[in-house]
Design an enzyme around this catalytic site. Structure first.
Site, PDB file in Angstrom:
ATOM      1  CE  LYS A  22      22.977 -33.635  -4.980  1.00  0.00           C
ATOM      2  NZ  LYS A  22      21.951 -33.040  -4.099  1.00  0.00           N
ATOM      3  CG  ASN A  23      22.726 -32.637   0.278  1.00  0.00           C
ATOM      4  OD1 ASN A  23      22.385 -32.491  -0.896  1.00  0.00           O
ATOM      5  ND2 ASN A  23      22.429 -33.728   0.969  1.00  0.00           N
ATOM      6  CB  CYS A 116      15.911 -37.431  -7.643  1.00  0.00           C
ATOM      7  SG  CYS A 116      17.661 -37.616  -8.059  1.00  0.00           S
ATOM      8  NE  ARG A 121      12.102 -33.678  -4.208  1.00  0.00           N
ATOM      9  CZ  ARG A 121      13.367 -33.780  -4.635  1.00  0.00           C
ATOM     10  NH1 ARG A 121      14.350 -33.722  -3.768  1.00  0.00           N
ATOM     11  NH2 ARG A 121      13.643 -33.925  -5.908  1.00  0.00           N
ATOM     12  CG  ASP A 306      19.883 -37.512   0.915  1.00  0.00           C
ATOM     13  OD1 ASP A 306      18.750 -37.678   0.441  1.00  0.00           O
ATOM     14  OD2 ASP A 306      20.507 -36.436   0.822  1.00  0.00           O
ATOM     15  NE  ARG A 398      20.790 -34.555  -9.637  1.00  0.00           N
ATOM     16  CZ  ARG A 398      19.617 -34.355  -9.073  1.00  0.00           C
ATOM     17  NH1 ARG A 398      18.666 -35.269  -9.182  1.00  0.00           N
ATOM     18  NH2 ARG A 398      19.391 -33.278  -8.375  1.00  0.00           N
TER      19      ARG A 398
END
Length: 419
Positions: A22-23, A116, A121, A306, A398
């Protein structure tokens, strides 16, 4: 609304192939927008965040086609340089389109990103870095208006924190430019290296990705290319720690051992067997694992933030006491109250969680509040005795491609059902 129903206490056995990261796929899609030719991306997972990125590309004029796990991105001839707020608010990683739009269009308009709720951030490192590359950026009422009056200016940059997103935005912005841009204290995550490898395959000249100094020699254009997305190291870590919590034996085909060194080390210290081969990893756990002592999240190659919630879930059923310190995000402990409903013994002070392992967790009705917290609840429910319900699995979707299928093929009793 759907939920996950888990009848816990089953050991995990079997093998799976780890889907694309995903990242990594999200910045790769932003990079594909910059290419002057068709881009083909393999090993692309079915994730809600990926679907949002595709909607952004289509809004910007690209044609996007999916053939199984392969995405085909055809370039845009549109003059659009604005991303709607409704798409920006869906995910944090939408901010990487800022560098891509500035590079290709010389302008961009977007709202501040969503994602999220993990505490503040800020994107100040993004804005400061792009400003030093020649961008003029105004922020008014939650919207960013960006322009490049004189194009990208090569610069030597030092990041006050090795921000992954800021490093990606700088690389995207400077890939097509005149001169050489150098990033000092760059993020070192494998996903940064994956982005650089993709861009280099499209004609860019980027060196040092994966180290703390990245050198970008600007080129005139990027061509279409074909590329395979790296495997997701957080999904691999989730499956590894779930096996330690539930016991059993699983094989993770195509997992990259070099990306998982902190996870492998902690599991081995606790008594789990981890065998490494060229094709992936085999994780074996027959006994209750010992707790991990103290673990602190750090930028790569340290322990990844994560994976922290999943480690806390595992620690809840280990022998002894573990101390977990979250150094990256201010508010990542929302999931801990839900773990307590499952019987976990966890005390928190600020960013510190002290976990005293219990012999077994018990099934409960819990709610997912974010992506990784939802994955932690899933792992805890898999290890618990009895039936658990996990509500709002949309957060989990997600980053995990049908988590019920991932663990279902390993023997877990997990189903998605309507509430």
């Amino acid at each position: 609304m759907s939920c996950l129903k888990i009848d816990g206490g089953k050991r995990l056995y079997g093998e799976i192939a780890v889907h694309g990261a995903k990242n990594s796929i999200l910045p790769l899609l932003a990079a594909a927008y910059m290419c002057q030719g068709q881009t083909v991306l393999h090993n692309c997972p079915f994730l809600s965040d990926v679907e949002i990125s595709l909607k952004i590309l289509e809004y910007l004029g690209c044609k996007c086609e999916r053939q199984g796990s392969t995405l085909i991105i055809s370039p845009s001839n549109s003059n659009c340089f604005e991303i709607p707020e409704c798409l920006m608010r869906e995910m944090r990683s939408s901010i990487v389109f800022m560098g891509a739009l500035l590079s290709k269009m010389g302008s961009c308009v977007m709202s501040l990103p969503g994602g999220c709720e993990l505490g503040p951030r800020p994107i100040d490192i993004h804005i400061d870095s792009l400003t030093k590359l020649g961008a003029v950026i105004e922020c008014n009422h939650g919207f960013l208006t960006c322009s490049l009056p004189e194009g990208i200016k090569a610069a030597e940059l030092y990041l006050k924190f090795p921000s992954v997103g800021a490093t990606e935005n700088i690389i995207l912005a400077a890939a097509v430019s005149n001169g050489t841009t150098v990033i000092h204290n760059a993020a070192r995550e494998p996903e940064i290296e994956d982005l650089a490898l993709f861009l280099n395959s499209a004609g860019a000249e980027i060196n040092g990705a994966g180290s703390d100094t990245v050198v970008i020699n600007g080129v005139n254009r990027l061509n279409g290319t074909e590329y395979t997305v790296m495997p997701d190291r957080i999904i691999a870590a989730t499956c590894m720690m779930a096996t330690a919590a539930c016991k059993g034996r699983i094989c993770l085909n195509n997992a990259n051992k070099n990306h998982l060194i902190p996870i492998i080390s902690i599991l081995r210290d606790g008594g789990t067997l981890v065998d490494v081969s060229d094709s992936g990893l085999t994780v074996t756990s027959h006994f209750r694992q010992h707790n991990f002592g103290t673990v602190t999240t750090q930028p790569y190659p340290g322990f990844p933030t994560d994976a922290g919630p999943i480690l806390v879930a595992l620690s809840s059923v280990c022998k002894g006491t573990g101390v977990f310190i979250e150094n990256i995000f201010d508010s990542r402990f929302h999931y801990i109250d839900e773990l307590r409903l499952l019987g976990a013994d966890i005390k928190t002070v600020g960013r510190v969680a002290v976990i005293t392992g219990v012999k077994s967790l018990v099934g409960a009705d819990v709610v997912s509040h974010d992506l990784r917290g939802g994955a932690a609840l899933t792992v805890a429910a898999l290890a618990a005795k009895g039936c658990s319900i996990i509500r709002k699995p949309c957060y989990i979707d997600r980053g995990y491609q049908k988590i019920e299928e991932i663990f279902g093929c390993l023997g877990a009793d997990i189903k998605r059902t309507e509430d």
